[in-house]
Design an enzyme around this catalytic site. Sequence first.
Site, PDB file in Angstrom:
ATOM      1  N   ASP A 443     -67.201   4.325 -19.762  1.00 51.93           N
ATOM      2  CA  ASP A 443     -65.862   4.702 -19.296  1.00 51.93           C
ATOM      3  C   ASP A 443     -64.836   4.541 -20.415  1.00 51.93           C
ATOM      4  O   ASP A 443     -65.099   3.904 -21.453  1.00 51.93           O
ATOM      5  CB  ASP A 443     -65.495   3.806 -18.103  1.00 51.93           C
ATOM      6  CG  ASP A 443     -64.602   4.507 -17.102  1.00 51.93           C
ATOM      7  OD1 ASP A 443     -63.900   5.459 -17.481  1.00 51.93           O
ATOM      8  OD2 ASP A 443     -64.590   4.084 -15.926  1.00 51.93           O
ATOM      9  N   ASP A 507     -62.272  11.405 -10.912  1.00 48.27           N
ATOM     10  CA  ASP A 507     -62.226  10.271  -9.984  1.00 48.27           C
ATOM     11  C   ASP A 507     -61.904  10.751  -8.578  1.00 48.27           C
ATOM     12  O   ASP A 507     -61.896   9.950  -7.640  1.00 48.27           O
ATOM     13  CB  ASP A 507     -61.150   9.269 -10.427  1.00 48.27           C
ATOM     14  CG  ASP A 507     -61.699   8.263 -11.428  1.00 48.27           C
ATOM     15  OD1 ASP A 507     -62.921   8.233 -11.631  1.00 48.27           O
ATOM     16  OD2 ASP A 507     -60.891   7.506 -11.999  1.00 48.27           O
TER      17      ASP A 507
END
Length: 707
Positions: A443, A507
């Site tokens: 990430d 997301d």
Amino acid sequence: MDTKFYQLKGTHSQLLIHVGDVAEIVYYGQALSNDVQDADALAALLRPIPYGRLDDDIPVSLNPQLARGNFGSPGVEGHRNGRHWAPEFIIQAVHHSEQQLCIESQDDRAQLRLSVTVQIDAHDVLQMHQTLTNIGESGYSVTRLANTMTLPERAGEVLSYYGRWVKEFQQTRTTLSAGGFIQENRRGRTSHEHYPALMVGPCGFAEETGEVWGAHLAWSGNHRMRVDVKADGRRVLQAEALYLPGETYLAAHASLTTPTLYMGYSAAGLNGMSQQFHRHVRQDILQQRVSKPRPVHLNTWEGIYFGHDPNYIMAMATEAADIGVERFIIDDGWFRGRDDDTSSLGDWFIDEGKYPQGLRPVIDHVHGLGMEFGLWFEPEMVNPHSDLYRRCPDWVLGVDGYQPPTGRHQYTLDLQNPAVFDYLYERLDHFLSTYPIDYIKWDMNREIVQPGHDGMASGVEQVRAYYALLDKLVLAHPQVEIESCAAGGGRIDYEVLKRTHRFWTSDNNDALERQQIQKGFSYFFPPEVMGSHIGATRSHSTRRTHSMSLRGISAIFGHMGLELDPVQASSEEKAAFRQYVTLHKQWRSLLHNGITCRLTLDDHQQQGLAVLSDDQSQALVMVAQLGMSTYSLAGRLRIPGLDPARDYHIELIDAPPELHEIVNRQPSWTREPLTLSGEWLAKAGIAMPLLDPETAILIEIRQAECH
Ligand code: GLA
């Protein structure tokens, strides 16, 4: 220098490059079946010279030069202590093979050498990069080095991207007029806002029709993309890394190479273009690195966030396996002190409070259930509230004396500092060497402000150091698959895909939003690298509530997964998850190897996608009703790409349970499969059923048995 035409041929497209004093693309379009004599080509293409301009014709070369009278955006900008700011490159050598052209040129006064390489592959994907070398004994400051392509004057419209976190890959069309089009990204990563790609063509190019040139800059940092309309009408496309002041200083004999510009030309609309890029990604970028079917995921993030309890996580894994999940990923929250997003990034040690026996029992449990195990990292970041920062506050990327703003309460580490690089490598390598980890979710949750190293701007080197860290890790652990995630879709590009295996697309797991995001993604990437998960009934990003069927159908068209807590799911929900996971597995080979066609539908509130097998024997088709239909009827569904001469069974295999409610009659094929030819399906089509907003249907098409 003699003048000569060079050809680069793909399967359906070709380039013709005229090399005289400079190298200029004089044709980039459909493959020509007959060769033309150089003299005839020259006579055909010689431009007039109007009054009121320079006395000579000025070609727009692969690297336009101010010194030669190019008034548009140059290919090189820089200087040597204020001098040599307008180099004029003289061609020294041309290396040509069937699929590659390399032009070496030099300016002896400016003491610069330029090498431009263009190549095209059998999938009609072109790649270009340029290298500038300082052959002098003093330093040369480069401010720009741009890949430059010329496009025909009929290019009148640009389809480009915009977006933001949880709303990536949105698209917009701009008419090309005086002044052209420009997009700049200064966020330090590929970005949610400005995916580095665009499509350009004569006005009105569409999914199935029109000429289109697609361009993507494979670079995970700042960039600039431009399509200029010159005062004389010529079109110039440029794609480049955007350099911060002073960061590209070439010491004596040093070189700078651009990121690769990828381009594709199709005379068969956007679908044709995408299919070329998909083939290229599969064969040249992924290169068999993923040879087994891509396992269905369960990622813990939206299920438990930071609430890690190994016993509970093992219960989640048990449920996941029961649903048919094949890879179980522990997301953020497993490392020392990480109880929320305000602390502990950088402290890559297991949180022994949460995991008193370490990760081993969980990994063994996951493996025991027949699933692979994945773990989340965010290596490039540090929270000010962390042991690492307290110990090494000077490891942060920035400029002394300036306080960088935090993003998600974190700073970016200076990967160019060897101590930082080594620390991160050691930590990642430790986990991959100590535990049987099959997958990491890598990430990167903030944008970069002031990427300073030793006080100097250093955004390019930060990106390169990130690639180097990945490369080193991949070399040591080639069996581990990696997902590129940057708060969802903030770092999605071909250069990062060379080192990773898939992307966390967004997301946002709201299936309605995902329809748009995934469509935008599909222009340059095939479905198998697109992480697409079923989220909670009520989306955590939008608070919208969606039916199982819309969520399931939207998720199966990528690399599928679940992003929720299966322990909390009712038995009906679990049965539904299982149903879509099974469906995905049934169709996975087709979806992950097939030909993607975005459908052109009569109702603009609908969006459709067909994935066809290479041999045209079957297809899976999805139609989603995004909003309230415009009219009371929804027109016809036409499906291109099947064999016109073959017959196909068409069967509705998934639909909202209410499909037959509040309508007097739906088309008969929604109940009874029907058989039609590929030609009929492409040209005449079938009546679309009436769908409620925010629902979707799934249609199976299989070649009918021959009798
Ligand atoms: C980012 C990712 C999410 C999740 C969180 C964890 O937002 O995109 O999927 O991993 O970080 O903090």
